[in-house]
Design a protein around this motif. Structure first.
Motif, short mmCIF file in Angstrom:
data_model
loop_
_atom_site.label_atom_id
_atom_site.label_comp_id
_atom_site.label_asym_id
_atom_site.label_seq_id
_atom_site.Cartn_x
_atom_site.Cartn_y
_atom_site.Cartn_z
N UNK A 147 0.77 -1.23 0.09
CA UNK A 147 0.19 0.01 0.10
C UNK A 147 0.90 1.39 0.10
N UNK A 148 2.08 1.19 0.82
CA UNK A 148 2.85 2.39 1.08
C UNK A 148 3.52 2.48 -0.23
N UNK A 223 2.93 4.44 7.99
CA UNK A 223 2.96 3.16 7.74
C UNK A 223 1.38 2.55 7.83
N UNK A 224 1.09 2.04 6.72
CA UNK A 224 -0.33 1.85 6.36
C UNK A 224 -0.53 0.43 6.73
N UNK A 247 -3.37 3.80 9.04
CA UNK A 247 -4.56 3.08 8.89
C UNK A 247 -5.51 3.22 9.92
N UNK A 248 -6.95 3.67 9.64
CA UNK A 248 -7.87 3.89 10.88
C UNK A 248 -8.52 2.55 11.13
N UNK A 249 -7.75 1.66 11.94
CA UNK A 249 -8.13 0.36 12.31
C UNK A 249 -6.91 -0.36 13.13
N UNK A 250 -7.46 -1.33 14.03
CA UNK A 250 -6.64 -2.16 14.90
C UNK A 250 -5.98 -1.30 15.98
N UNK A 251 -5.02 -1.63 16.78
CA UNK A 251 -4.39 -1.16 17.91
C UNK A 251 -4.15 0.34 17.98
N UNK A 287 -7.95 -10.04 8.19
CA UNK A 287 -7.17 -8.71 8.36
C UNK A 287 -7.85 -7.76 7.36
N UNK A 288 -7.15 -6.37 7.51
CA UNK A 288 -7.56 -5.52 6.24
C UNK A 288 -7.04 -5.80 5.10
N UNK A 289 -7.71 -5.61 3.85
CA UNK A 289 -7.21 -6.05 2.63
C UNK A 289 -6.32 -5.16 1.95
N UNK A 290 -7.06 -3.92 1.97
CA UNK A 290 -6.26 -2.70 1.44
C UNK A 290 -5.46 -2.69 -0.21
#
Length: 330
Positions: A147-148, A223-224, A247-251, A287-290
């Motif tokens: 993604x990056x 870091x995406x 990313x707007x998700x997880x920890x 997990x996220x696909x992205x």
């Protein structure tokens, strides 16, 4: 902290201790006196790989980076008296599996005396472009390097005064530098066009004492990731003055918000195909696909926004810095 209070502490290393500095190794060597049989045992490990010690009270300190966990993880957790996790996200995932033990959120602690905005800046040789995006991670699909790289290479070209510095090793092995080098080059060839934007790599082990100067020599941290238990490097970068993109998700959403950072909205959550992560633990976990073109485009647009509005981005980061200092001071 326990040792200073007079508690007999014994540390048993279960991973690779070769990355310790000499000073760190000397500090840890004092904790070699075997514990009594009636001890409190804390396993800081992914439980699927643990060999449970026979303490009178057993604590699991762990992290979760996906929206689901393997069956053996759930079974291993049952052997502990209580669970410590690094973020609210980890706790929420465990609670979905009806874990009976009490779960405590114990975020990572950050050395505020080390990671700070004031201080020396590393001088890169050869020099990088005036604006540097930095990303620090182990070379893993989970970290979203695709993604990056796609977002960066599609958004910028060689005429832009920007560099992307990737500090990454392959599975904690600096000797496999070629894996990272070839991986980056593959994305440049496919997505960089005739005039690709500048990318630099570092695959060496960098002593922690040098890391703050490296952060400070850059302009933004990105870091995406597809999944984080906490997102430690994001806090380090922020404290050293770098606006954070993630990313707007997880920890990391425990401290990254729209008003203090730049967040990429996830596309969808699906199972990870076996072998993609090179770690069997993640096979078939959600997990996220992205991978959607729209998501890649938005990743690049976020980087462009920070590049073109650097002063605003740094002001935004001040709010994140304050939150980190207040909540995660070691």
């Amino acid at each position: 902290g326990l040792y200073a209070l007079g508690v007999n502490v014994f540390i048993e290393t279960v991973g690779n201790a070769n990355d310790l500095t000499e000073i760190e190794a000397v500090k840890l060597n004092r904790f070699k006196k075997p514990p009594p049989r009636k001890c409190i045992n804390i396993d800081s490990i992914v439980p699927s790989f643990s060999n449970l010690s026979t303490g009178i009270y057993n604590i699991l300190y762990t992290t979760i980076e996906s929206y689901t966990i393997p069956k053996q993880f759930v079974e291993a957790v049952k052997a502990y008296n209580e669970i410590w996790v690094v973020s609210d996200f980890c706790k929420e995932v465990l609670e979905k599996y009806d874990v009976k033990q009490k779960i405590f959120v114990m975020p990572d602690g950050i050395d505020l005396n080390l990671y700070k905005e004031d201080g020396e800046k590393y001088h890169f040789r050869p020099e990088l472009n005036p604006f540097v995006f930095l990303s620090v991670f182990g070379w893993s699909y989970r970290k979203g390097y695709d993604v990056l790289l796609k977002g960066y290479l599609r958004e910028f070209c060689g005429d832009d005064p920007v560099s992307l510095l990737i500090m990454s090793r392959f599975h904690n092995n600096a000797k496999q530098d070629k894996v990272v080098k070839d991986g980056v080059q593959e994305f440049i060839d496919k997505h960089g066009g005739d005039n690709p934007a500048h990318i630099a790599r570092c695959s060496q082990v960098v002593p922690e004492g040098l890391m703050p100067s490296l952060y400070r020599a850059c302009n933004a941290y990105v870091c995406f990731s597809r999944g984080e238990g906490f997102g430690y490097t994001m806090t380090e970068g922020s404290l050293c003055g770098l606006p954070v993109l993630s990313t707007n998700a997880t920890g990391q959403t425990m401290f990254l918000k729209h008003d203090n950072s730049y967040l990429l909205e996830p596309d969808k959550i699906e199972k990870m195909p076996p072998g993609l992560m090179h770690v069997h633990y993640w096979d078939n976990q959600h997990m996220l696909i992205l991978t959607a073109d729209k998501t890649i485009g938005e990743a690049g647009a976020l980087m462009r926004k920070v590049f073109e509005n650097c002063k605003i981005a740094k002001q935004k980061n001040k709010k994140l810095q304050s939150f980190i200092k207040e909540n995660y001071d070691m």
